[in-house]
Design a protein around this motif. Sequence first.
Motif, short mmCIF file in Angstrom:
data_model
loop_
_atom_site.label_atom_id
_atom_site.label_comp_id
_atom_site.label_asym_id
_atom_site.label_seq_id
_atom_site.Cartn_x
_atom_site.Cartn_y
_atom_site.Cartn_z
N VAL A 177 1.01 -1.15 0.04
CA VAL A 177 0.10 -0.11 -0.02
C VAL A 177 1.15 1.23 0.03
O VAL A 177 1.89 1.47 0.79
CB VAL A 177 -1.08 -0.06 1.28
CG1 VAL A 177 -1.71 1.28 1.27
CG2 VAL A 177 -1.84 -1.31 1.28
N ILE A 178 0.65 2.01 -0.93
CA ILE A 178 1.53 3.26 -1.27
C ILE A 178 1.55 4.19 -0.14
O ILE A 178 2.78 4.54 0.59
CB ILE A 178 1.26 4.12 -2.17
CG1 ILE A 178 1.47 3.00 -3.77
CG2 ILE A 178 1.87 5.13 -2.81
CD1 ILE A 178 0.84 3.45 -4.97
N GLU A 179 0.39 4.48 0.81
CA GLU A 179 0.46 5.24 1.85
C GLU A 179 1.50 4.75 2.91
O GLU A 179 2.25 5.49 3.51
CB GLU A 179 -1.00 5.22 2.38
CG GLU A 179 -1.89 6.46 1.76
CD GLU A 179 -2.42 5.77 0.26
OE1 GLU A 179 -2.07 4.51 0.16
OE2 GLU A 179 -3.09 6.28 -0.38
N LYS A 180 1.28 3.37 3.15
CA LYS A 180 2.04 2.75 4.11
C LYS A 180 3.47 2.72 3.79
O LYS A 180 4.42 2.97 4.59
CB LYS A 180 1.52 1.56 4.54
CG LYS A 180 0.30 1.38 4.95
CD LYS A 180 -0.25 0.16 5.46
CE LYS A 180 -1.89 0.10 6.07
NZ LYS A 180 -2.42 -1.00 6.25
N GLN A 181 3.87 2.59 2.68
CA GLN A 181 5.22 2.59 1.99
C GLN A 181 5.71 3.84 2.30
O GLN A 181 6.94 3.98 3.01
CB GLN A 181 5.36 2.30 0.48
CG GLN A 181 4.92 0.88 0.25
CD GLN A 181 4.99 0.56 -1.41
OE1 GLN A 181 4.83 1.68 -2.12
NE2 GLN A 181 5.07 -0.54 -1.77
N THR A 182 5.07 4.75 2.14
CA THR A 182 5.68 6.13 2.26
C THR A 182 5.64 6.47 3.91
O THR A 182 6.86 6.96 4.13
CB THR A 182 4.39 7.32 1.86
OG1 THR A 182 4.03 7.19 0.44
CG2 THR A 182 4.99 8.74 1.92
N MET A 183 4.74 6.07 4.57
CA MET A 183 5.09 6.16 6.19
C MET A 183 6.53 5.48 6.65
O MET A 183 6.87 5.90 7.73
CB MET A 183 3.84 5.90 6.81
CG MET A 183 2.81 6.87 6.57
SD MET A 183 3.29 8.49 6.78
CE MET A 183 2.27 9.48 5.56
N ASP C 190 5.70 10.26 -5.42
CA ASP C 190 6.89 9.72 -6.07
C ASP C 190 6.59 8.19 -6.43
O ASP C 190 7.27 7.57 -7.12
CB ASP C 190 7.99 9.97 -4.93
CG ASP C 190 8.72 11.17 -5.21
OD1 ASP C 190 8.33 11.86 -6.45
OD2 ASP C 190 9.60 11.56 -4.66
N ILE C 191 5.80 7.65 -5.82
CA ILE C 191 5.42 6.13 -6.14
C ILE C 191 4.11 5.96 -6.88
O ILE C 191 2.90 6.64 -6.48
CB ILE C 191 5.26 5.41 -4.83
CG1 ILE C 191 6.29 5.38 -3.85
CG2 ILE C 191 4.92 3.87 -5.37
CD1 ILE C 191 6.11 4.77 -2.63
N GLU C 192 4.24 5.77 -7.98
CA GLU C 192 3.12 5.69 -9.11
C GLU C 192 2.17 6.85 -9.56
O GLU C 192 1.28 6.87 -9.41
CB GLU C 192 2.31 4.37 -8.75
CG GLU C 192 3.01 3.33 -8.94
CD GLU C 192 2.10 1.77 -8.93
OE1 GLU C 192 1.02 2.16 -8.80
OE2 GLU C 192 2.85 0.95 -9.13
N GLN C 193 2.89 7.90 -8.74
CA GLN C 193 2.14 9.29 -8.83
C GLN C 193 0.87 9.18 -8.21
O GLN C 193 -0.19 9.97 -8.40
CB GLN C 193 1.83 9.58 -10.40
CG GLN C 193 3.29 10.01 -11.08
CD GLN C 193 2.77 10.69 -12.28
OE1 GLN C 193 2.05 10.29 -13.23
NE2 GLN C 193 3.83 11.93 -12.53
N ILE C 194 0.82 8.49 -6.99
CA ILE C 194 -0.58 8.51 -6.18
C ILE C 194 0.06 9.49 -5.17
O ILE C 194 1.16 9.36 -4.31
CB ILE C 194 -0.53 7.20 -5.43
CG1 ILE C 194 -0.75 6.11 -6.53
CG2 ILE C 194 -1.66 6.99 -4.41
CD1 ILE C 194 -2.05 6.21 -7.43
N GLY C 198 1.40 14.52 4.13
CA GLY C 198 2.43 14.18 5.28
C GLY C 198 3.65 13.32 5.04
O GLY C 198 3.98 12.58 6.05
N VAL C 199 4.30 13.53 4.10
CA VAL C 199 5.42 12.45 4.09
C VAL C 199 6.66 12.81 4.94
O VAL C 199 7.14 12.05 5.73
CB VAL C 199 5.89 12.45 2.63
CG1 VAL C 199 6.05 13.76 1.93
CG2 VAL C 199 7.30 11.71 2.25
#
Lengths: 474, 241, 210
Positions: A177-183, C190-194, C198-199
């Motif tokens: 999950v991209i949100e979780k990868q980001t976190m 930055d990931i798949e343009q999603i 709050g990064v």
Amino acid sequence: MSAIFDEKIHQTLADSKLQLAIFAATGRLMEKRRKAVNADACPDYQELRTQAHEVKRHTIDHLDYYLELFERNVSAHGGRVVYCKDGTEVADFVLGLARQRRASLIVKSKSMTTEEVDLNERLEHHQLESVETDLGEYLIQLAHERPYHIVAPALHKTKEQVADLLTERLGVPRETVIEKQTMIARAVLREKFLAADIGISGANFLVADSGAIVLVENEGNARLTTSAPKVHIAIAGIEKMIPRAQDLAVFLRLLGRSATGQPLTVYTSFLSGPRRGDEIDGPDEFYVVLLDNGRTKVLADREKRESLYCIRCGACLNHCPVYRKIGGHSFPWVYSGPIGAILTPQFLGVNHEPGLPFASSLCGACAEVCPVKIDIPKILLDLRSDVKKSEEREGASRLERFAFRAWAWVMRHPRLYEMAGMAAASLAPSRDGGGWVRSAPSGIKVAPLDAWLSQRDLPSAPAKSFRQLWRERR
Amino acid sequence: MPARVSLFVTCIVDQLFPKVGLAVVDVLERLGFQVDFPEQQTCCGQPAFNSGYREEARQVARHFLDVFHDADYIVVPSGSCTSMIAHHFEDIFDKEPENLERARRLESKVYEFSRFLLEVAGVDDVGARLDEVVTYHDSCHALRELKVKDGPRRLLGKVRGLELREMDAAEECCGFGGTFSVKFAEVSGGMARTKIDSIVRTGASAVVSVDSSCLMQIQGAISRVGLPIRTLHLAEVLASR
Amino acid sequence: MSREHVLHKVRTALGRSTGQPVDQPPPVRLNIPAAGIESRIAVFCERIEALAGHTHRAASLEGARSYVEGVLAGRKSAASNAPILRQCGITALPGVESGVMDPVALRALCASAACGITGADYALADTGTLVMLASPQEARLISLLPPVHIALVERGRLLTGLDELLSILPFPAEQTSSMVLITGPSRTADIEQILVRGVHGPGEIHVVVV
């Protein structure tokens, strides 16, 4: 064209998933830009471009003056300017300072200039940890790759690939999950920010009348890089200069809109030195490294000097139908796409990859979207001529040169031209009904013909040329 | 006395697509122009210029200047060749003042075909009829170097029976690019296929453009995959009735 | 290091000599539209909300305080030394720490706080932007480290846009070492343009126009 360039292009074209990723990502960026520069969203877009071009021309034509003005203003606010002629000098400076300050951890925000001189590799070689903090750059660093795109470095990576990468390098459970990868990345990098001794940033602009650097970003990592550690080093090419803070009204608008379709990016930092006496936080030391690394060579060429106006928005990459096919890693240096195709031969010499200026259909989409109006197709044409001159000196591409000489001779002799046309037509299957042929006539082996036929059919020759029909008509 | 027009038919039309040249003559004569075809003409020099062979391009361009020096109007059924003459002759003669002057004199006389009809002949309806759904491909040099964009669409709009359906990527390059099409054949072919996808989405049965080189690329790729779509030069459409 | 070397190469490339004067640069281009305060506030709030930020128009200082109190919900927060926060009584709210002048202590506070509360030197209506100048009143990290950023903007500080800011502040470096423009919550694609908020900076932003 070198075999490696050819091979990388072929590999990219053969990877259907990658093709889709590049096409979709650049397509979205094109769409975002289009909405941000249309007449409703930005009525004075064309005037802004003209102003940006004129300001850049003035600055670059008087760069020595603005460099010294910038330097004086940085010093006046307690910072220091360091000139470096190449990557070795940049690394030496950073290493020297790190040693004096007993630093072991560096956080970095995105900078193409540091990519250009392989700064991370040079620092790591001396056991100095240097961590990229922009999410895309961080992933690229974990994967030991080069940025795929000037503003979207990990454009080519799918979330599955990111999941594998994070598991492999950080030992975390697989997460798609991209949100979780980001976190996950946020948590790792937050610790780095708070522990780092030195922050290294690039600079989107150097403002001469203020002695300031300007950083443009969305994540906040550049703010952290320049606020949390005790030492801030900004590394920028000498061409990033603009004369006045007020010029930012033009450049910031163009940059955000051209890059990601944003009127302004989330964070714009205007930094002019270390923390001042009564300010609460911020770095104690502020350095601006001004890098040449080949820029003065470009500067010396009046015709191509405008290559240095580039503000690294990446719009030319997104709009380039060739970039959209061959991607970022086919290009031989850190700068990809049309701007890479004109910068690389000028920085590294035309022989570094002689095929590069030819890898363009000269469609002109790059120049159309360039916010500072760099005439990229014209510079590509100049570089093509430079490549041919260099090949002639070295006795390369003899067959092609002979063919063009013969061609020019024929074209100056209309009777010969007509006879050559008839001869060629007699070899080819004739067409009165307008047929298209799939393969070359047997026994004929010409490389360009085969190359054409590898992708498309060829029109068979008509029974009569236009001039023959014209004569009959009279 | 009708105005005299010199036709520069271009080498690609002369050798491969003579019907396009006939269509140009047909349309111009119907509008009352006296068409002249200087038979000494060959090529504008663009293939050499774009390949980095400036001296060879100059030689061919000088020949062009000799052939067309006394023309009143030069009509060219190609955006790309028009741009070579109108814009790039200046670049290649930068060190030959006399030829530079001759090139500059030609600049105001050379017209891409659609622009000539609209700006000199002053017509947008040439009385053509074609019962077909078509889509229009903007050739890059016509679009970006000559700003030819609305003109061909206006002309097509007046053709009886014709329906123009815009494609989503009308302004994206077809991938021809002269020697690029063979030096980077795989990339060029990929670009052509992207273009064709966009054409197919319109449901049109023909693609119209003002450059035969683009049409050769598009038709070649269409023919390879066996699609029932044909390519037409704008002049061919305007000559239909 | 290579100061003279680089400058010499630049001058040689340009055909210029040391200390040679320069032509006038092209005139500055600033375009400041006329817009009344009410329309500026409306546009400002609309822009921030389009970026997934929250806005609140407070008619009084008490109104501002009660909005902020609601957002904080007693969570640990760092407040800047902006006078307006004290005037509103925000610095006295439960969980709020302010007046920290020591950089190390401040950093520790911000790293563990749920919210950072600041004023804003200016705000730009047409982009929905906060303008923050580092000063004894405003630290850099309060608007950066905590996951939530709450900013109080006095309505008289609302400018039309960037051009107006640069016309009244032509030399920001004379006032501060750091001027930051904040336009919405921290984000990445930055990931798949999603889009992910709050990064690194705050993923949530509240702007109270007082």
